[in-house]
Design an enzyme around this catalytic site. Sequence first.
Site, short mmCIF file in Angstrom:
data_model
loop_
_atom_site.label_atom_id
_atom_site.label_comp_id
_atom_site.label_asym_id
_atom_site.label_seq_id
_atom_site.Cartn_x
_atom_site.Cartn_y
_atom_site.Cartn_z
N GLU A 54 46.77 -49.51 -52.16
CA GLU A 54 47.22 -50.94 -51.75
C GLU A 54 47.93 -50.98 -50.44
OE1 GLU A 54 48.14 -50.20 -56.29
OE2 GLU A 54 47.94 -49.36 -54.47
N CYS A 86 53.95 -50.55 -55.21
CA CYS A 86 52.92 -51.27 -54.78
C CYS A 86 52.98 -52.87 -55.23
CB CYS A 86 51.60 -50.46 -55.08
SG CYS A 86 51.25 -48.96 -54.30
N ALA A 163 24.17 -12.44 -66.51
CA ALA A 163 24.09 -11.28 -66.05
C ALA A 163 22.85 -10.56 -66.61
CB ALA A 163 25.38 -10.54 -66.39
N SER A 169 25.44 -9.02 -61.77
CA SER A 169 25.25 -10.68 -62.03
C SER A 169 25.18 -11.22 -60.75
CB SER A 169 26.36 -11.18 -62.67
OG SER A 169 27.70 -11.01 -61.97
N LEU A 205 39.24 -15.16 -56.29
CA LEU A 205 39.51 -16.34 -56.85
C LEU A 205 40.00 -17.04 -55.91
CD1 LEU A 205 40.66 -15.45 -60.47
CD2 LEU A 205 38.38 -16.06 -59.72
N SER A 247 45.90 -10.74 -71.74
CA SER A 247 46.94 -10.57 -73.09
C SER A 247 47.90 -9.33 -72.93
CB SER A 247 46.44 -10.74 -74.23
OG SER A 247 45.19 -9.92 -74.49
N PRO A 313 31.99 -15.12 -70.67
CA PRO A 313 31.60 -15.95 -71.62
C PRO A 313 32.77 -15.74 -72.93
CG PRO A 313 30.49 -13.75 -71.44
CD PRO A 313 31.22 -14.17 -70.40
#
Length: 382
Positions: A54, A86, A163, A169, A205, A247, A313
């Site tokens: 705005e 705003c 894959a 892959s 990554l 984990s 997966p």
Amino acid sequence: MDDPAAHMARAVELAALGLGTTSPNPVVGCVVLDARGEVAGEGFHAYAGGPHAEVVALRAAGERARGGTAYVTLEPCDHTGSTGPCTKALLAAGVARVVYAVPDPNPVAAGGGERLRAHGVEVAHGLLEEEAERVNAAWLTSVRLGRPYVTWKFAATLDGRSAAADGTSKWITSPEAREDVHRLRAGADAIIAGIGTVLADDPLLTARPAKQSARPAERSARPAERSARAAERGAVRGEPLRVVVDSRARTPQGARVLDGAAPTLVAIADSTETGLAADLVRLPYGPDGLDLRALLTELRRRGVVSAFLEGGPTLAGSFVRQGLVDRVVAYVAPALLGSGRAALGQAGVSTIAGIHSFVFEEVSLIGPDLRLVARPGTPKEK
């Protein structure tokens, strides 16, 4: 001429220009008309801490905003954060009417519509609400559900294989598709992968989009907007947080994901003993593995609004099974394998009645590959 739907559609288009640089704030677009119904100013929220849509549009409109109308994709905020309210800017500009698409669900900032009404401004909302919700889906999800908006990305052949039988892959999809993935990564606050992917592929990554790449909304924008958008993105956007779901703390100390090129968080079970030198978060562990909801809650606490899931997966199946996937981006290569790893693991479906239904939002070609974008829904929504 004042064409409400067209002006709000333009505001939605402007809001999209802020995707990837406004987090943890929403993306917002604004179009200001003068008293005669002619466009006087436009603006969008470009980066966190910067002026709101705005304010940008009102600056462009100047005195022409007095007695005019503002079309905004999100209810104008009514609180002081890194910038002022705003509502105050709209009132000071003398705007006579405000039309916003989506009410602000954030209790800290909500109430802008009522504030404007109390000062004699005509207020309406709901115009193109669905479109405005979609462009701001990540932020709205984070506020409403208290967790990041999760996009699951996968690449597969026509027969759904990610894959080959021997585990190879690279590369199922084209360089164009892989570049598009890096563009999407760059727009996320976090990239999530499982320990299986880390051990098998040792990925970085990180987001490495080509400098000349641009979102569809950027390509359709005016040249000045594209230049400003590119400059702001480069100036304020860092690498997304890398998150490894691990984990038992099996991430090798020498893994590239721990190379310091970007911040990394390793999620481990609360009972796991480890000497891993990394930023660790301990989470409850149950029959389904690590508590993914607890992980997302922790990510939201760290300021993550959008997360890009690139796990294999098994991890993807856990996210889908628990209803934690908000969008799917699939890259389908024009190729067949006939055997090998499926793109999705166990997703909690044992009969067709339990199928996870999605609605396509986009179907497009990226190089030789097909890109499919879908969100949870039912066929009735089509």
